[in-house]
Every structure is written in structure tokens, then in C-alpha cells.
Design a protein around this motif. Structure first.
Motif, PDB file in Angstrom:
ATOM      1  N   TYR A 117      -6.585  -1.902  -2.764  1.00  0.00           N
ATOM      2  CA  TYR A 117      -5.146  -1.641  -2.718  1.00  0.00           C
ATOM      3  C   TYR A 117      -4.865  -0.233  -2.189  1.00  0.00           C
ATOM      4  O   TYR A 117      -4.004  -0.050  -1.327  1.00  0.00           O
ATOM      5  N   LEU A 118      -5.579   0.761  -2.692  1.00  0.00           N
ATOM      6  CA  LEU A 118      -5.345   2.136  -2.263  1.00  0.00           C
ATOM      7  C   LEU A 118      -5.690   2.327  -0.788  1.00  0.00           C
ATOM      8  O   LEU A 118      -4.982   3.047  -0.068  1.00  0.00           O
ATOM      9  N   ARG A 119      -6.745   1.679  -0.323  1.00  0.00           N
ATOM     10  CA  ARG A 119      -7.069   1.765   1.106  1.00  0.00           C
ATOM     11  C   ARG A 119      -5.970   1.116   1.946  1.00  0.00           C
ATOM     12  O   ARG A 119      -5.575   1.641   2.999  1.00  0.00           O
ATOM     13  N   GLY A 120      -5.480  -0.041   1.473  1.00  0.00           N
ATOM     14  CA  GLY A 120      -4.393  -0.692   2.187  1.00  0.00           C
ATOM     15  C   GLY A 120      -3.136   0.158   2.200  1.00  0.00           C
ATOM     16  O   GLY A 120      -2.392   0.175   3.187  1.00  0.00           O
ATOM     17  N   MET A 121      -2.901   0.878   1.109  1.00  0.00           N
ATOM     18  CA  MET A 121      -1.741   1.764   1.024  1.00  0.00           C
ATOM     19  C   MET A 121      -1.849   2.892   2.039  1.00  0.00           C
ATOM     20  O   MET A 121      -0.883   3.216   2.749  1.00  0.00           O
ATOM     21  N   TRP A 122      -3.027   3.492   2.139  1.00  0.00           N
ATOM     22  CA  TRP A 122      -3.241   4.597   3.090  1.00  0.00           C
ATOM     23  C   TRP A 122      -3.084   4.114   4.528  1.00  0.00           C
ATOM     24  O   TRP A 122      -2.446   4.778   5.353  1.00  0.00           O
ATOM     25  N   LEU A 123      -3.658   2.962   4.829  1.00  0.00           N
ATOM     26  CA  LEU A 123      -3.593   2.442   6.194  1.00  0.00           C
ATOM     27  C   LEU A 123      -2.188   2.008   6.574  1.00  0.00           C
ATOM     28  O   LEU A 123      -1.797   2.084   7.737  1.00  0.00           O
ATOM     29  N   ALA A 124      -1.403   1.550   5.586  1.00  0.00           N
ATOM     30  CA  ALA A 124      -0.057   1.044   5.877  1.00  0.00           C
ATOM     31  C   ALA A 124       0.972   2.164   6.003  1.00  0.00           C
ATOM     32  O   ALA A 124       1.850   2.115   6.870  1.00  0.00           O
ATOM     33  N   GLY A 126       0.237   5.847   5.697  1.00  0.00           N
ATOM     34  CA  GLY A 126      -0.454   7.133   5.586  1.00  0.00           C
ATOM     35  C   GLY A 126       0.442   8.330   5.855  1.00  0.00           C
ATOM     36  O   GLY A 126       0.364   9.348   5.156  1.00  0.00           O
ATOM     37  N   ASN A 127       1.321   8.239   6.841  1.00  0.00           N
ATOM     38  CA  ASN A 127       2.214   9.365   7.149  1.00  0.00           C
ATOM     39  C   ASN A 127       3.162   9.651   5.999  1.00  0.00           C
ATOM     40  O   ASN A 127       3.406  10.815   5.642  1.00  0.00           O
ATOM     41  N   GLU A 128       3.712   8.599   5.400  1.00  0.00           N
ATOM     42  CA  GLU A 128       4.626   8.785   4.267  1.00  0.00           C
ATOM     43  C   GLU A 128       3.885   9.344   3.051  1.00  0.00           C
ATOM     44  O   GLU A 128       4.429  10.169   2.305  1.00  0.00           O
ATOM     45  N   ILE A 129       2.658   8.924   2.854  1.00  0.00           N
ATOM     46  CA  ILE A 129       1.858   9.448   1.746  1.00  0.00           C
ATOM     47  C   ILE A 129       1.613  10.941   1.921  1.00  0.00           C
ATOM     48  O   ILE A 129       1.787  11.734   0.982  1.00  0.00           O
ATOM     49  N   ARG A 130       1.202  11.336   3.113  1.00  0.00           N
ATOM     50  CA  ARG A 130       0.964  12.765   3.367  1.00  0.00           C
ATOM     51  C   ARG A 130       2.241  13.579   3.168  1.00  0.00           C
ATOM     52  O   ARG A 130       2.182  14.718   2.662  1.00  0.00           O
ATOM     53  N   PHE A 135       2.504  18.817  -1.185  1.00  0.00           N
ATOM     54  CA  PHE A 135       2.472  20.025  -2.015  1.00  0.00           C
ATOM     55  C   PHE A 135       1.742  19.813  -3.342  1.00  0.00           C
ATOM     56  O   PHE A 135       1.880  20.619  -4.259  1.00  0.00           O
ATOM     57  N   CYS A 136       0.955  18.751  -3.446  1.00  0.00           N
ATOM     58  CA  CYS A 136       0.168  18.518  -4.655  1.00  0.00           C
ATOM     59  C   CYS A 136      -1.192  19.214  -4.537  1.00  0.00           C
ATOM     60  O   CYS A 136      -1.758  19.316  -3.442  1.00  0.00           O
ATOM     61  N   TYR A 137      -1.688  19.692  -5.661  1.00  0.00           N
ATOM     62  CA  TYR A 137      -2.975  20.380  -5.689  1.00  0.00           C
ATOM     63  C   TYR A 137      -4.075  19.495  -5.100  1.00  0.00           C
ATOM     64  O   TYR A 137      -4.174  18.309  -5.425  1.00  0.00           O
ATOM     65  N   ALA A 138      -4.881  20.066  -4.226  1.00  0.00           N
ATOM     66  CA  ALA A 138      -6.090  19.463  -3.658  1.00  0.00           C
ATOM     67  C   ALA A 138      -5.806  18.337  -2.678  1.00  0.00           C
ATOM     68  O   ALA A 138      -6.752  17.769  -2.116  1.00  0.00           O
ATOM     69  N   PHE A 139      -4.533  18.017  -2.414  1.00  0.00           N
ATOM     70  CA  PHE A 139      -4.279  16.926  -1.480  1.00  0.00           C
ATOM     71  C   PHE A 139      -4.584  17.338  -0.043  1.00  0.00           C
ATOM     72  O   PHE A 139      -4.770  16.471   0.822  1.00  0.00           O
ATOM     73  N   ASP A 140      -4.665  18.618   0.219  1.00  0.00           N
ATOM     74  CA  ASP A 140      -5.005  19.066   1.570  1.00  0.00           C
ATOM     75  C   ASP A 140      -6.429  18.671   1.955  1.00  0.00           C
ATOM     76  O   ASP A 140      -6.804  18.748   3.128  1.00  0.00           O
ATOM     77  N   GLN A 141      -7.229  18.233   0.983  1.00  0.00           N
ATOM     78  CA  GLN A 141      -8.585  17.782   1.253  1.00  0.00           C
ATOM     79  C   GLN A 141      -8.649  16.291   1.576  1.00  0.00           C
ATOM     80  O   GLN A 141      -9.727  15.762   1.881  1.00  0.00           O
TER      81      GLN A 141
END
Length: 232
Positions: A117-124, A126-130, A135-141
Motif C-alpha cells: 500500500y505504501l509503495r502504491g501511495m508513493w508511486l501514485a 509522490g509529488n503530493e507526499i513530498r 517540513f517533517c524531521y528526516a523526510f529529506d532522506q
């Protein structure tokens, strides 16, 4: 089993937001504004994420927790001394606990496996997730779907409560059921008082149109929340 009920999964994510500002606006307020802007769209970006039943985003500012007065071994003693000392009076007051950060909260029910599910979320989306998690901790990684799965699992809390009104069937089957319920209600209203022969003919035409056994045929669209006259 925590997080799961049959094929349904309850996901709760708390991602700490950095304590900072951009153009004099707090990061937490920027995240909140970006999420609010999703409401201006015809459908949420989450409608594009496969197998999503229901979900909710919000920014958690704080959780106020207050201890009960006099519950520790010294409580009664401080209560007595507070008559004579302001310092003792303050020690006798209930203690408060607060969060150290504000959090982006993502709560979701979906069908299937968490990693998929999480992979599908990122692929669907990804721009909105980023954009939402910027501004969340460690998300820049986070730079890939694998990174996203790892990050979200680190922010995951155990969940035992599910949204009401959803089974653990695949999303396509649930959308088809909602569509058939809507169309059958319209059929009943529109065909009141017909003779038996006419009603049978209308029913055959109705079944041919809605294709009850075909989940890929006429149905509701993911994210649809308004009744409409024609559904393709």
C-alpha cells in the motif's frame, strides 16, 4: 490482531514537524495550509491511491496530559505544606505533560498489505507526499518508494480502531456495491406503479445496464462523494 481486521488494515502515522519558519510562517502552519488546499480540489489526491477505503490528515499541535493531584507518595505532605509555602503549593499542583513537537497525522484504512500500500501511495502521489511531508524531521532522506516505506514504519503507531462503515473487501467491490445501491434506489423511485410485464422488462434493462457481477464495469469512482446522474 492490532492494525488488521481480516484483509483491512488500520494505519496511523505521526510524523514530527520541524520547529522552524518560512517567510515568518511556522512550518506546522504551512503543512496545515497545504492540507487544507486539498479540499479545494474536486477529489483528494488520496483518491488516486489504490485500495484506500478512508483516510484523514491533520496537524496535531499538542496533547494535554495532566496528572492527578496528590497521587504520588508526597502528595498529601505537599498539600499540607502548601498552606505555609507558595513553593510547596506549586509542587502540590497537578503536573502537565506536552508534546515536544507538532505532528503531521495520517490515519487511513485500506485493503491489503502495508508495504504494498505504501509503495502504491508513493508511486501514485509522490509529488503530493513530498509537498505535505516536506517540513517533517528526516523526510529529506526519503527519495524512493523503499525509503518512504521505511520512513512511514518508523512513524507508525499501533492502531486498534477502524473507521465505521467499511468491510474488508477490495475497494472495487465496495465501490460497486455503493453504485448498485444508488442505482437500485433510483430504479425503485422511477418505476412505481408499472404493470408486471413493464416492470419485468425495465428490470432486465436495468440489470443489463448496471452489470452487477462486473466490478470493472459501471461503478463509483474512487473518492466520489456526490451522487450523480450518470456513472461510467
Amino acid at each position: 490482531m492490532p492494525d488488521k481486521s481480516g484483509n483491512a488494515y488500520a494505519l496511523t502515522i505521526l510524523s514530527p514537524i520541524k520547529d522552524g519558519h518560512l517567510d515568518e510562517v511556522a512550518y506546522a502552519d504551512i503543512v496545515r495550509r497545504r492540507l487544507d488546499n486539498w479540499n479545494l480540489l474536486e477529489n483528494s489526491p488520496m483518491a488516486r491511491v489504490p485500495q484506500t477505503y478512508l483516510c484523514r490528515y491533520f496537524v496535531l499541535n499538542d496533547v494535554f496530559t495532566q496528572s492527578l493531584a496528590g497521587t504520588d507518595v508526597y502528595g498529601t505532605w505537599f498539600d499540607f505544606l502548601s498552606i505555609f509555602s507558595d513553593r510547596a503549593r506549586r509542587r502540590a499542583l497537578p503536573r502537565e505533560d506536552h508534546l515536544k513537537s507538532k505532528y503531521l497525522v495520517f490515519s487511513c484504512n485500506f485493503h491489503g498489505d502495508l508495504d504494498a500500500y505504501l509503495r502504491g501511495m508513493w508511486l501514485a502521489i509522490g509529488n503530493e507526499i513530498r509537498h505535505a511531508w516536506e517540513f517533517c524531521y528526516a523526510f529529506d532522506q526519503v527519495r524512493s518508494d523503499d525509503d518512504f516505506v521505511t520512513y512511514m514504519k518508523k512513524c507508525q503507531l499501533t492502531a486498534s480502531l477502524f473507521f465505521v462503515g467499511s468491510t474488508d473487501d477490495p475497494l472495487e467491490e465496495q465501490l460497486k456495491s455503493l453504485y448498485l445501491k444508488q442505482e437500485f434506489g433510483k430504479f425503485v423511485i422511477e418505476h412505481q406503479g408499472l404493470a408486471a410485464v413493464e416492470l419485468q422488462q425495465a428490470w432486465r434493462e436495468f440489470v443489463a445496464r448496471v452489470e452487477p457481477a462486473n466490478v470493472k464495469g459501471p461503478s463509483w469512482s474512487p473518492g466520489q462523494y456526490r451522487l450523480r446522474q450518470e456513472t461510467i
